[in-house]
Design an enzyme around this catalytic site. Structure first.
Site, PDB file in Angstrom:
ATOM      1  N   GLU A 190      27.870  21.581  92.380  1.00 60.54           N
ATOM      2  CA  GLU A 190      26.718  22.471  92.142  1.00 60.54           C
ATOM      3  C   GLU A 190      27.027  23.362  90.932  1.00 60.54           C
ATOM      4  O   GLU A 190      28.048  24.079  90.938  1.00 60.54           O
ATOM      5  CB  GLU A 190      26.493  23.341  93.384  1.00 60.54           C
ATOM      6  CG  GLU A 190      25.251  24.195  93.286  1.00 60.54           C
ATOM      7  CD  GLU A 190      25.267  25.330  94.317  1.00 60.54           C
ATOM      8  OE1 GLU A 190      24.570  26.324  94.083  1.00 60.54           O
ATOM      9  OE2 GLU A 190      25.992  25.218  95.319  1.00 60.54           O
ATOM     10  N   LEU A 207      31.063  18.662  84.163  1.00 60.60           N
ATOM     11  CA  LEU A 207      32.094  17.749  84.677  1.00 60.60           C
ATOM     12  C   LEU A 207      31.599  17.133  85.982  1.00 60.60           C
ATOM     13  O   LEU A 207      31.095  17.836  86.849  1.00 60.60           O
ATOM     14  CB  LEU A 207      33.360  18.538  85.000  1.00 60.60           C
ATOM     15  CG  LEU A 207      34.513  18.570  84.022  1.00 60.60           C
ATOM     16  CD1 LEU A 207      35.705  19.245  84.687  1.00 60.60           C
ATOM     17  CD2 LEU A 207      34.897  17.203  83.514  1.00 60.60           C
ATOM     18  N   HIS A 214      32.349  32.280  83.540  1.00 61.05           N
ATOM     19  CA  HIS A 214      30.910  32.271  83.225  1.00 61.05           C
ATOM     20  C   HIS A 214      30.460  33.689  82.869  1.00 61.05           C
ATOM     21  O   HIS A 214      30.840  34.644  83.549  1.00 61.05           O
ATOM     22  CB  HIS A 214      30.136  31.755  84.452  1.00 61.05           C
ATOM     23  CG  HIS A 214      28.665  31.655  84.197  1.00 61.05           C
ATOM     24  ND1 HIS A 214      28.121  30.633  83.448  1.00 61.05           N
ATOM     25  CD2 HIS A 214      27.637  32.451  84.568  1.00 61.05           C
ATOM     26  CE1 HIS A 214      26.804  30.818  83.372  1.00 61.05           C
ATOM     27  NE2 HIS A 214      26.497  31.917  84.037  1.00 61.05           N
ATOM     28  N   ASP A 223      27.736  26.130  88.507  1.00 62.50           N
ATOM     29  CA  ASP A 223      28.033  27.569  88.654  1.00 62.50           C
ATOM     30  C   ASP A 223      27.875  28.038  90.093  1.00 62.50           C
ATOM     31  O   ASP A 223      27.524  29.199  90.346  1.00 62.50           O
ATOM     32  CB  ASP A 223      27.141  28.408  87.714  1.00 62.50           C
ATOM     33  CG  ASP A 223      27.410  28.087  86.241  1.00 62.50           C
ATOM     34  OD1 ASP A 223      28.559  27.736  85.914  1.00 62.50           O
ATOM     35  OD2 ASP A 223      26.467  28.168  85.429  1.00 62.50           O
TER      36      ASP A 223
HETATM   37  C1  GAR Z   1      32.611  32.382  77.363  1.00 61.34           C
HETATM   38  O1  GAR Z   1      31.906  33.589  77.303  1.00 61.34           O
HETATM   39  C2  GAR Z   1      32.326  31.700  78.671  1.00 61.34           C
HETATM   40  O2  GAR Z   1      32.048  32.584  79.699  1.00 61.34           O
HETATM   41  C3  GAR Z   1      31.108  30.887  78.340  1.00 61.34           C
HETATM   42  O3  GAR Z   1      31.356  30.425  77.036  1.00 61.34           O
HETATM   43  C4  GAR Z   1      32.099  31.396  76.340  1.00 61.34           C
HETATM   44  C5  GAR Z   1      33.233  30.702  75.599  1.00 61.34           C
HETATM   45  O4  GAR Z   1      33.821  31.573  74.702  1.00 61.34           O
HETATM   46  N1  GAR Z   1      30.924  29.832  79.256  1.00 61.34           N
HETATM   47  C6  GAR Z   1      29.733  29.442  79.694  1.00 61.34           C
HETATM   48  O5  GAR Z   1      28.690  29.910  79.283  1.00 61.34           O
HETATM   49  C7  GAR Z   1      29.757  28.331  80.703  1.00 61.34           C
HETATM   50  N2  GAR Z   1      28.526  28.221  81.391  1.00 61.34           N
HETATM   51  P1  GAR Z   1      35.191  31.191  73.970  1.00 61.34           P
HETATM   52  O6  GAR Z   1      35.017  29.796  73.409  1.00 61.34           O
HETATM   53  O7  GAR Z   1      35.349  32.231  72.919  1.00 61.34           O
HETATM   54  O8  GAR Z   1      36.288  31.239  75.020  1.00 61.34           O
END
Ligand code: GAR
Length: 369
Positions: free
Chosen positions: A314, A264, A280, A316
């Site tokens: 930035e 975003l 994350h 994460d």
């Molecule tokens: C989650 O584990 C979240 O932490 C990760 O995607 C997954 C979504 O799972 N996000 C990232 O990696 C962002 N950098 P979900 O669709 O089952 O909620």
């Protein structure tokens, strides 16, 4: 006066187009919701009409306006919107259509000119619509928006000071996701069990067929879709703007990135600074970016976990609001570790959101960064 108005049919408009073509004239096509007509619309339509000899306006049906703009819209039903639209001098015919996009209509009508308002470029138009226009040999014209006039602004003005308006009680969330949607499901469950005092005003995904959208639909939530463009990690400028407009329309307090896999940027990042959270799957600042569970295994970590943090420019890198740890076990794969992390995410994310609320930060624009 009796209500004897009826919108045109696609066949009527196609006949109009063919007749014009025989006379060496041009049919202009434009589309939109046109929920609350204002001077900006009228000026735009006058400019669009001047590109040809007759103009048809394709009006999103009520159902498709809900899909595009959320559950509180349209304000005016499609028949009324069509009737008002057809009374304008720039408009020769109005057709109502049911899809989120006008692609099928463009294919059926094959207009000579397609007019679009706003800061789009030909490149940032929806891909399918653009392909349909190109195959019909339609000339694409992007017209500037009239500054200071917008339906959202008008609605927000009307609702300012209305203490019963959404946003004055529960925390109004927009949840954005690209994947399976398990974090969205956890948020919905926490709301239902009253451990999170919030409402999901909209959900939004860049993946039309994701589990995330399915969960939203099953829960009866608006499941908006934004075409992010070709790069799976980035959002086109048009998509960034479209997301911003959805958030504004829905009067969102907090934006929750629950597995939203594109970055975003402006205008959302500045407008919602201090009000965007991301979950994350690592103990930040370790393992930013993609594939965090795999990286934790590759680095021989003994523990990993999840982080809920504020989103800034930035990646994460914003302030950490909460973390939960899990062990990395012998023989773990990225999948088994990620599944263990997700169990913690499902508790942590609703908990952090509710803490936020309880600290009195639910007032729009007053959430500290
Ligand atoms: C989650 O584990 C979240 O932490 C990760 O995607 C997954 C979504 O799972 N996000 C990232 O990696 C962002 N950098 P979900 O669709 O089952 O909620």
């Amino acid at each position: 006066m009796p209500d004897d108005y009826n919108p045109a049919t696609v066949a009527d408009v196609r006949r109009l187009r063919d007749t014009l073509e025989q006379q060496g004239k041009k049919l202009v096509f434009t589309n939109g919701c046109f929920d609350l007509l204002h001077a900006g619309h009228v000026r735009y339509l006058e400019q669009a009409r001047a590109l040809g000899d007759a103009m048809v306006v394709a009006l999103n049906s009520d159902q498709s306006v809900r899909q595009l703009k959320g559950p509180d819209r349209p304000l005016n039903p499609e028949h009324d919107r069509a009737e008002v639209m057809s009374a304008l001098r720039a408009v020769d015919a109005v057709v109502v259509f049911d899809d989120e996009r006008a692609t099928a209509l463009i294919e059926a009508i094959r207009p000579h000119v397609y007019a679009k308002g706003g800061d789009y470029t030909v490149e940032s138009l929806n891909r399918e619509e653009r392909a349909a226009l190109e195959s019909a040999g339609t000339q694409i014209c992007i017209l500037p928006l009239v500054p200071g006039r917008s339906t959202t602004k008008t609605i927000n003005k009307m609702q300012a000071g209305d203490s019963s308006a959404p946003g004055s009680g529960l925390l109004r969330l927009a949840v954005l996701g690209s994947g399976a949607g398990s974090n969205l499901r956890a948020i919905i469950a926490a709301i239902q069990s009253n451990t999170l005092r919030a409402e999901v005003a909209i959900t939004l995904s860049d993946q039309a067929d994701s589990g995330f959208r399915e969960i939203a639909r099953t829960a009866g939530l608006p499941a908006l879709f934004v075409d992010g463009g070709d790069n799976p990690r980035r959002l086109s400028d048009a998509a960034q703007k479209e997301i911003f407009e959805h958030l504004e329309r829905a009067r969102i307090d907090v934006v929750v990135l629950a597995g939203f896999m594109r970055i975003l940027k402006e205008p959302v990042i500045s407008a919602y600074a201090g009000r965007i959270v991301n979950v994350h799957p690592s103990l930040l600042p370790k393992f930013k970016g993609a594939n965090a569970p795999q990286l934790a295994i590759d680095e021989g970590e003994l523990e990993s976990g999840c982080t809920v943090h504020l989103v800034t420019a930035e990646i994460d890198g914003g302030r950490i609001l909460g973390q939960a740890k899990v062990p990395v076990k012998l023989g773990d794969t990225a999948e088994t570790l990620h599944a263990r992390i997700k169990v913690e995410e499902h508790k942590l994310l609703p908990h952090v959101l509710n803490e936020w609320r309880e600290r009195g930060l639910s007032v729009r624009g007053a959430v500290a960064s």
